[in-house]
Design a protein around this motif. Structure first.
Motif, PDB file in Angstrom:
ATOM      1  N   LEU A 156       1.171  17.758   0.037  1.00 21.90           N
ATOM      2  CA  LEU A 156       0.049  16.851   0.315  1.00 21.90           C
ATOM      3  C   LEU A 156       0.563  15.471   0.735  1.00 21.90           C
ATOM      4  O   LEU A 156       0.026  14.852   1.663  1.00 21.90           O
ATOM      5  CB  LEU A 156      -0.844  16.730  -0.924  1.00 21.90           C
ATOM      6  N   ASN A 157       1.599  15.008   0.041  1.00 21.75           N
ATOM      7  CA  ASN A 157       2.171  13.704   0.379  1.00 21.75           C
ATOM      8  C   ASN A 157       2.758  13.715   1.785  1.00 21.75           C
ATOM      9  O   ASN A 157       2.603  12.754   2.547  1.00 21.75           O
ATOM     10  CB  ASN A 157       3.247  13.343  -0.646  1.00 21.75           C
ATOM     11  N   PHE A 158       3.422  14.826   2.145  1.00 22.84           N
ATOM     12  CA  PHE A 158       4.002  14.934   3.482  1.00 22.84           C
ATOM     13  C   PHE A 158       2.904  14.923   4.550  1.00 22.84           C
ATOM     14  O   PHE A 158       3.000  14.199   5.550  1.00 22.84           O
ATOM     15  CB  PHE A 158       4.841  16.215   3.578  1.00 22.84           C
ATOM     16  N   LEU A 159       1.861  15.727   4.328  1.00 22.46           N
ATOM     17  CA  LEU A 159       0.775  15.791   5.307  1.00 22.46           C
ATOM     18  C   LEU A 159       0.088  14.430   5.457  1.00 22.46           C
ATOM     19  O   LEU A 159      -0.243  14.012   6.580  1.00 22.46           O
ATOM     20  CB  LEU A 159      -0.236  16.860   4.889  1.00 22.46           C
ATOM     21  N   TYR A 160      -0.112  13.752   4.342  1.00 20.03           N
ATOM     22  CA  TYR A 160      -0.747  12.437   4.370  1.00 20.03           C
ATOM     23  C   TYR A 160       0.152  11.415   5.076  1.00 20.03           C
ATOM     24  O   TYR A 160      -0.327  10.457   5.701  1.00 20.03           O
ATOM     25  CB  TYR A 160      -1.046  12.003   2.933  1.00 20.03           C
ATOM     26  N   SER A 161       1.465  11.624   4.992  1.00 20.66           N
ATOM     27  CA  SER A 161       2.435  10.672   5.552  1.00 20.66           C
ATOM     28  C   SER A 161       2.791  10.943   7.002  1.00 20.66           C
ATOM     29  O   SER A 161       3.502  10.132   7.611  1.00 20.66           O
ATOM     30  CB  SER A 161       3.731  10.689   4.718  1.00 20.66           C
ATOM     31  N   VAL A 162       2.348  12.072   7.544  1.00 20.16           N
ATOM     32  CA  VAL A 162       2.758  12.481   8.888  1.00 20.16           C
ATOM     33  C   VAL A 162       2.592  11.378   9.939  1.00 20.16           C
ATOM     34  O   VAL A 162       3.512  11.144  10.744  1.00 20.16           O
ATOM     35  CB  VAL A 162       2.011  13.772   9.309  1.00 20.16           C
ATOM     36  N   PRO A 163       1.452  10.670   9.994  1.00 20.40           N
ATOM     37  CA  PRO A 163       1.317   9.633  11.041  1.00 20.40           C
ATOM     38  C   PRO A 163       2.417   8.583  11.002  1.00 20.40           C
ATOM     39  O   PRO A 163       2.864   8.121  12.058  1.00 20.40           O
ATOM     40  CB  PRO A 163      -0.058   9.012  10.739  1.00 20.40           C
ATOM     41  N   GLN A 164       2.872   8.235   9.792  1.00 17.81           N
ATOM     42  CA  GLN A 164       3.939   7.243   9.702  1.00 17.81           C
ATOM     43  C   GLN A 164       5.315   7.861   9.909  1.00 17.81           C
ATOM     44  O   GLN A 164       6.168   7.291  10.586  1.00 17.81           O
ATOM     45  CB  GLN A 164       3.882   6.535   8.340  1.00 17.81           C
ATOM     46  N   LEU A 165       5.523   9.055   9.349  1.00 12.98           N
ATOM     47  CA  LEU A 165       6.839   9.687   9.454  1.00 12.98           C
ATOM     48  C   LEU A 165       7.211   9.997  10.892  1.00 12.98           C
ATOM     49  O   LEU A 165       8.387   9.955  11.262  1.00 12.98           O
ATOM     50  CB  LEU A 165       6.879  10.976   8.617  1.00 12.98           C
ATOM     51  N   THR A 201       1.034   7.133   1.393  1.00 14.31           N
ATOM     52  CA  THR A 201       1.615   8.023   0.382  1.00 14.31           C
ATOM     53  C   THR A 201       0.532   8.305  -0.658  1.00 14.31           C
ATOM     54  O   THR A 201      -0.412   7.517  -0.809  1.00 14.31           O
ATOM     55  CB  THR A 201       2.828   7.383  -0.319  1.00 14.31           C
ATOM     56  N   ILE A 202       0.676   9.414  -1.387  1.00 20.22           N
ATOM     57  CA  ILE A 202      -0.325   9.715  -2.415  1.00 20.22           C
ATOM     58  C   ILE A 202      -0.204   8.747  -3.588  1.00 20.22           C
ATOM     59  O   ILE A 202      -1.119   8.654  -4.404  1.00 20.22           O
ATOM     60  CB  ILE A 202      -0.237  11.176  -2.898  1.00 20.22           C
ATOM     61  N   ILE A 203       0.911   8.012  -3.658  1.00 20.84           N
ATOM     62  CA  ILE A 203       1.026   6.969  -4.692  1.00 20.84           C
ATOM     63  C   ILE A 203      -0.011   5.885  -4.421  1.00 20.84           C
ATOM     64  O   ILE A 203      -0.785   5.490  -5.308  1.00 20.84           O
ATOM     65  CB  ILE A 203       2.447   6.374  -4.702  1.00 20.84           C
ATOM     66  N   ASN A 204      -0.037   5.420  -3.170  1.00 19.05           N
ATOM     67  CA  ASN A 204      -1.026   4.411  -2.801  1.00 19.05           C
ATOM     68  C   ASN A 204      -2.431   4.977  -2.817  1.00 19.05           C
ATOM     69  O   ASN A 204      -3.393   4.286  -3.193  1.00 19.05           O
ATOM     70  CB  ASN A 204      -0.704   3.850  -1.413  1.00 19.05           C
ATOM     71  N   LEU A 205      -2.569   6.248  -2.439  1.00 17.18           N
ATOM     72  CA  LEU A 205      -3.885   6.887  -2.446  1.00 17.18           C
ATOM     73  C   LEU A 205      -4.456   6.953  -3.857  1.00 17.18           C
ATOM     74  O   LEU A 205      -5.654   6.702  -4.079  1.00 17.18           O
ATOM     75  CB  LEU A 205      -3.778   8.303  -1.845  1.00 17.18           C
ATOM     76  N   LEU A 206      -3.599   7.273  -4.827  1.00 14.43           N
ATOM     77  CA  LEU A 206      -4.041   7.326  -6.225  1.00 14.43           C
ATOM     78  C   LEU A 206      -4.497   5.940  -6.697  1.00 14.43           C
ATOM     79  O   LEU A 206      -5.537   5.807  -7.373  1.00 14.43           O
ATOM     80  CB  LEU A 206      -2.911   7.845  -7.116  1.00 14.43           C
ATOM     81  N   LEU A 207      -3.763   4.902  -6.317  1.00 14.25           N
ATOM     82  CA  LEU A 207      -4.147   3.539  -6.707  1.00 14.25           C
ATOM     83  C   LEU A 207      -5.458   3.126  -6.035  1.00 14.25           C
ATOM     84  O   LEU A 207      -6.244   2.366  -6.613  1.00 14.25           O
ATOM     85  CB  LEU A 207      -3.029   2.562  -6.349  1.00 14.25           C
ATOM     86  N   MET A 208      -5.690   3.610  -4.837  1.00 13.37           N
ATOM     87  CA  MET A 208      -6.954   3.318  -4.170  1.00 13.37           C
ATOM     88  C   MET A 208      -8.122   3.966  -4.922  1.00 13.37           C
ATOM     89  O   MET A 208      -9.238   3.443  -4.925  1.00 13.37           O
ATOM     90  CB  MET A 208      -6.911   3.814  -2.720  1.00 13.37           C
ATOM     91  N   ILE A 209      -7.865   5.111  -5.541  1.00  8.43           N
ATOM     92  CA  ILE A 209      -8.916   5.821  -6.285  1.00  8.43           C
ATOM     93  C   ILE A 209      -9.116   5.213  -7.669  1.00  8.43           C
ATOM     94  O   ILE A 209     -10.243   4.981  -8.114  1.00  8.43           O
ATOM     95  CB  ILE A 209      -8.558   7.321  -6.396  1.00  8.43           C
ATOM     96  N   THR A 210      -8.015   4.940  -8.368  1.00  6.68           N
ATOM     97  CA  THR A 210      -8.099   4.502  -9.767  1.00  6.68           C
ATOM     98  C   THR A 210      -8.162   2.990  -9.910  1.00  6.68           C
ATOM     99  O   THR A 210      -8.603   2.483 -10.944  1.00  6.68           O
ATOM    100  CB  THR A 210      -6.876   4.998 -10.559  1.00  6.68           C
ATOM    101  N   GLY A 211      -7.712   2.268  -8.899  1.00  5.92           N
ATOM    102  CA  GLY A 211      -7.548   0.830  -9.044  1.00  5.92           C
ATOM    103  C   GLY A 211      -6.165   0.526  -9.587  1.00  5.92           C
ATOM    104  O   GLY A 211      -5.356   1.426  -9.851  1.00  5.92           O
ATOM    105  N   PRO A 212      -5.821  -0.740  -9.767  1.00  5.75           N
ATOM    106  CA  PRO A 212      -4.482  -1.129 -10.221  1.00  5.75           C
ATOM    107  C   PRO A 212      -4.092  -0.467 -11.551  1.00  5.75           C
ATOM    108  O   PRO A 212      -4.917  -0.310 -12.447  1.00  5.75           O
ATOM    109  CB  PRO A 212      -4.581  -2.646 -10.370  1.00  5.75           C
TER     110      PRO A 212
END
Length: 883
Positions: free
Chosen positions: A317-326, A355-366
């Motif tokens: 999932l992280n790879f697919l989400y990152s494809v535009p940048q990679l 990245t799903i790291i940033n995606l998770l923070l967007m969902i949960t907040g800081p």
């Protein structure tokens, strides 16, 4: 040191499921092997834990340090240099642990994994560690990072010897895949490309999902735990408490995977203690490459690469989400980590960093960095659970979703049991279609792997090498592609009348099936039993007039052992080392060659003695000397064991698969004399010799007036058209069992249909003078063998009697064999065996020899045709001759 509670909780949650599965593993021997690995790996983990501070000091002195980007503005950590590349410590300890564990031989390689593959795998891991450490030192750019694993995985892919076929899913939407592609589909080179891409993905995907303290190592812990759980589940399903430890440790790739993964888990946990928030060391690309390659190696060698991808769902999932940048579609910064807010002490999302790291923070907040890592690892574990569910559905543990017919898998008393309703009408309809379908080669082999087990060899290995016989005709048989093979070994030295069943044999079988298909042998007799017994009494010399019928050669020898012990009242039995008597317990204990080893300790009372022709020395230079010394040795053996304790001496009159060894002149006569003097019974195993193979009706008839007390037979008794064996005995032994029970019996002994096949086959044998044909072609066989010896330096010598022949090979002018007795395979011999097949000849290669045992119905033209193929194939072998 005070350990973080969240870290201890994480480690406990990861370790608990494997421990519980290990406790409920049905086989105690398997448990012991895994526990040994666990203790050894625990020691490796402790060593890693102790070494990391020292190695960190060394990397710091070498300026291999980094700054924690997630703590900018934090006065406690922002300017602190953290030792980098500590993955090198874990990797080195892991390799030493795995190599030492194998050195101590606490486990064996699965037969599906060749030593060359294993060594290539370790080479790939070492290569990956080197390249990863080089990346840490040189700080390579991303476009170079992507290709490093490709070079590191090349040794493994070059050595990979597994299959390249995949099972086609039974899916009809949008197209009927199996109808188009068949049940299995061979991807060929594309499968190797897939394995290459798997190695590249595993190594880089962990490196891409990174940047948070503890995340790279933590996700590796979860993936390793998932693999271990998968292996333990498969071992639990595939093992039973009665299986031997040697068999399981040799056969199971999942046990092999555990041996590689358990030390990885322990050493990685040790690293996690230092890498957890707040990180005191950085693992570097060395670790991410190392861990990814370890996962790829076990998945490729142990054949669960598709299952491995189910444990990489977050990485996918992280790879697919990152494809535009990679791939440069949108700008990609060098570091795509979230932003640290020094005022709140929390991590905040940067939406442009995909990245799903940033995606998770967007969902949960800081979130704090520790909590962010914990959430990501929980997600990793949750995805592994989903992966197990998908695996169960794909494997068929849960199936037939359309009709909600769910198969429930439950463990009771540590044994697997299944509860389901079986629709027999549907099964019948299914196989009505299958019976009319012509399977292609791939479908046959895949179904064989899925639903059968091979004799002697591991099924996966044997199935990949197996020929498919579609029909037989005369001395030939044909595969599904129509390729013709001349049968130069009569299959298992048993198809003596060739592959065309005589019409009279077919007619006799058909008539017996219509008249009396089965009769209980304990209380019912049949006319055909009387007729066959009369015919055998006419064929045997002397007073061998009574016969007991079995299902094959091994059962015949078991019966003879029982008869000898009951008749004499003695227990011990002598048998020779260079011998084979069958695969059942007693018969295998009689066997002297290495096939006996896996069955030991075996039946009691069997003592082996040396042959007239030992492997590494001679009893003498002349036949007379050999006979004299070997008989003296036999007499001395009898004196050590006590003649009054010995019931019988078992021998193959002419040794079969152990070398086609005709006894020296006077040897059989000498044994007969010893037996007469001591009251020991002489038992001749004629399973392979009998019915014409040696140029006489029976092998013992090549001696002067030797009449055994008991004779066992099978194979040639009916040309192996149906399973049948027999035991013949002299009148005095039969008289004993007329008033005393024989104490043995089986459902299929004296089966009337098999007896009918033998009666008709033996009549055909006599009518067509098959024995005369053997005598006629015996000198032709010797002539052809001699020509091979003259033309090929690799031919050391040959032996033959009747149409019973063997060629011994040498790798140099010193006469040294390509393969020592029971030694490891030599590539040249493997290539020779394949050349025979490629050139259209089937025979048995064993160690440094091959056999020339065609059907007894062969003619001179066909015999020479076979030798032309042998000649052609040996020309290639000669290239390996060392002058």
């Amino acid at each position: 040191m005070i350990f973080d509670k969240s870290l201890l909780g994480f480690i406990g949650i990861c370790c608990l499921p494997p421990i519980l599965l290990l406790i409920y593993l049905p086989n105690v021997s398997l448990q012991w092997i895994i526990v040994q690995s666990g203790f050894f790996s625990f020691g490796a983990g402790l060593l890693t834990y102790k070494l990391i501070p020292s190695v960190a000091e060394l990397t710091s002195k070498a300026n291999l340090t980094g700054m924690d980007l997630n703590k900018k503005g934090n006065p406690k950590y922002s300017n602190k240099k953290i030792p980098e590349s500590l993955g090198i410590c874990v990797a080195v300890v892991y390799l030493v642990c795995v190599i030492l564990f194998q050195t101590f031989q606490w486990f064996s390689f699965p037969e599906t994994i060749q030593l060359s593959e294993y060594n290539a795998a370790l080479t790939s891991i070492c290569f990956m560690i080197l390249l990863g450490f080089g990346d840490d030192v040189l700080n390579l750019r991303w476009r170079y990072k992507l290709i490093l694993p490709m070079f590191a995985s090349l040794p493994l892919l070059v050595a990979y010897a597994g299959g390249t076929t995949v099972v086609v899913p039974d899916i009809n939407f949008p197209v009927p895949l199996r109808e188009w592609l068949g049940m299995v589909f061979d991807l060929g080179i594309f499968y190797r490309i897939y394995l290459l891409m798997l190695a590249i993905f595993c190594t880089n995907s962990i490196n891409i999902l990174a940047g948070i303290n503890g995340l790279e190592v933590g996700q590796s812990v979860v993936i390793a735990t998932s693999i271990i759980i998968h292996n333990l589940i498969e071992l639990t399903i595939g093992s039973s408490s009665s299986a031997s430890s040697s068999a399981l440790s040799t056969v199971s790739p999942h046990l092999f995977s555990l041996i590689l993964m358990i030390p990885f888990l322990f050493t990685t946990i040790s690293l996690l203690f230092y890498n957890w928030y707040p990180s005191r060391v950085f693992v570097g690309d060395t670790y991410t490459y190392f861990s990814g390659m370890c996962f790829a190696v076990v998945a490729i060698l142990c054949h669960f690469s598709k299952t491995l991808l189910l444990f990489f769902i977050p990485q996918i999932l992280n790879f697919l989400y990152s494809v535009p940048q990679l791939f440069g579609i949108i700008p990609c910064p060098r570091h795509r980590v979230p932003k640290y807010n020094p005022e709140t002490g929390k991590m905040e999302a940067i939406p442009t960093n995909l990245t799903i790291i940033n995606l998770l923070l967007m969902i949960t907040g800081p979130l704090t960095e520790r909590k962010l890592c914990v959430y990501l690892l929980i997600f990793q574990g949750f995805c592994s659970c989903i992966g197990f569910g998908i695996r169960m559905i794909a494997r068929g543990v849960i199936k037939n979703i359309k009709t909600s017919s769910v198969l429930i898998n439950s463990f009771k008393s540590t044994q697997r049991s299944f509860t389901s309703k079986v629709n027999y009408d549907e099964i019948y309809k299914k196989h009505l279609k299958i019976s009319e379908k012509k399977f292609n080669k791939k479908e046959i082999i895949q179904t064989i792997k899925d639903n059968t087990l091979f004799s002697w060899n591991p099924t996966e290995v044997a199935a990949n090498k197996a020929l498919i016989m579609e029909k037989g005709e005369g001395v030939y048989f044909y595969d599904t592609d129509g390729k013709k093979y001349i049968d130069f070994n009569s299959q298992a030295m048993c198809s003596n009348l060739g592959h065309t069943v005589p019409e009279e044999v077919i007619k006799a079988i058909e008539e017996q099936l219509r008249s009396a298909a089965y009769a209980y042998p304990c209380s019912i007799v049949t006319p055909i039993k009387a007729k066959l017994s009369m015919l055998l009494a006419d064929l045997f010399p002397g007073d061998i007039n009574h016969f007991y019928y079995t299902s094959g050669g091994a059962e015949s020898n078991e019966t003879a052992m029982r008869m000898a012990r009951l008749f004499t009242g003695r227990h011990k039995i002598l048998a020779r080392y260079r011998s084979y008597h069958g695969a059942t317990l007693g018969a295998m204990t009689l066997t002297g060659d290495p096939r006996r080893w896996n069955s030991e300790p075996g039946a009691s009372g069997v003592v082996h003695f040396m042959d007239p022709y030992p492997y590494s020395f001679k009893w003498g230079e002349t036949e007379e000397q050999i006979t004299e010394m070997s008989l003296k040795y036999l007499r001395e053996t009898i004196s050590y064991e006590g003649a009054k304790n010995i019931a019988a001496i078992f021998i193959e009159p002419v040794t079969g698969t152990n070398g086609i060894l005709k006894p020296p002149k006077g040897y059989l006569e000498g044994i007969r004399k010893i037996c007469d003097e001591t009251g020991i019974l002489m038992v001749c195993d004629e399973v392979m010799n009998g019915f014409g193979r040696t140029g006489e009706m029976f092998g013992f008839m090549n001696s002067d007036n030797v009449i055994p007390d008991i004779v066992t037979m099978a194979k040639g008794i009916n040309g192996a058209y149906l399973p049948l064996g027999a035991v013949g005995c002299r009148d005095r032994i039969a008289d004993h069992f007329k008033v005393n029970p024989i104490g043995i019996g089986s459902t299929y002994n004296s089966h009337p249909v098999t007896l009918a096949s033998a009666y008709a086959a033996l009549q055909y044998f006599l009518k067509n003078r098959v024995l005369d044909n053997v005598k006629t072609l015996e000198p032709v066989l010797k002539q052809q063998l001699e020509q091979l010896k003259q033309r090929h330096p690799t031919v050391k010598g040959y032996r033959s009697l009747g149409l019973f022949g063997i060629v011994e090979l040498q790798k140099n002018s010193k006469g040294e064999p390509f393969v020592e007795y029971n030694g490891p395979a030599h590539p040249a011999m493997s290539k020779l065996s394949q050349d025979f097949v490629d050139n259209g000849l089937y025979t048995l290669c064993r160690w440094s020899s091959f056999f020339t045992n065609p059907p007894l119905t062969i003619n001179e033209k066909e015999l020479k045709e076979g030798f032309e193929i042998l000649d052609k194939s040996l020309t290639n072998l000669d290239k390996h001759f060392e002058k």
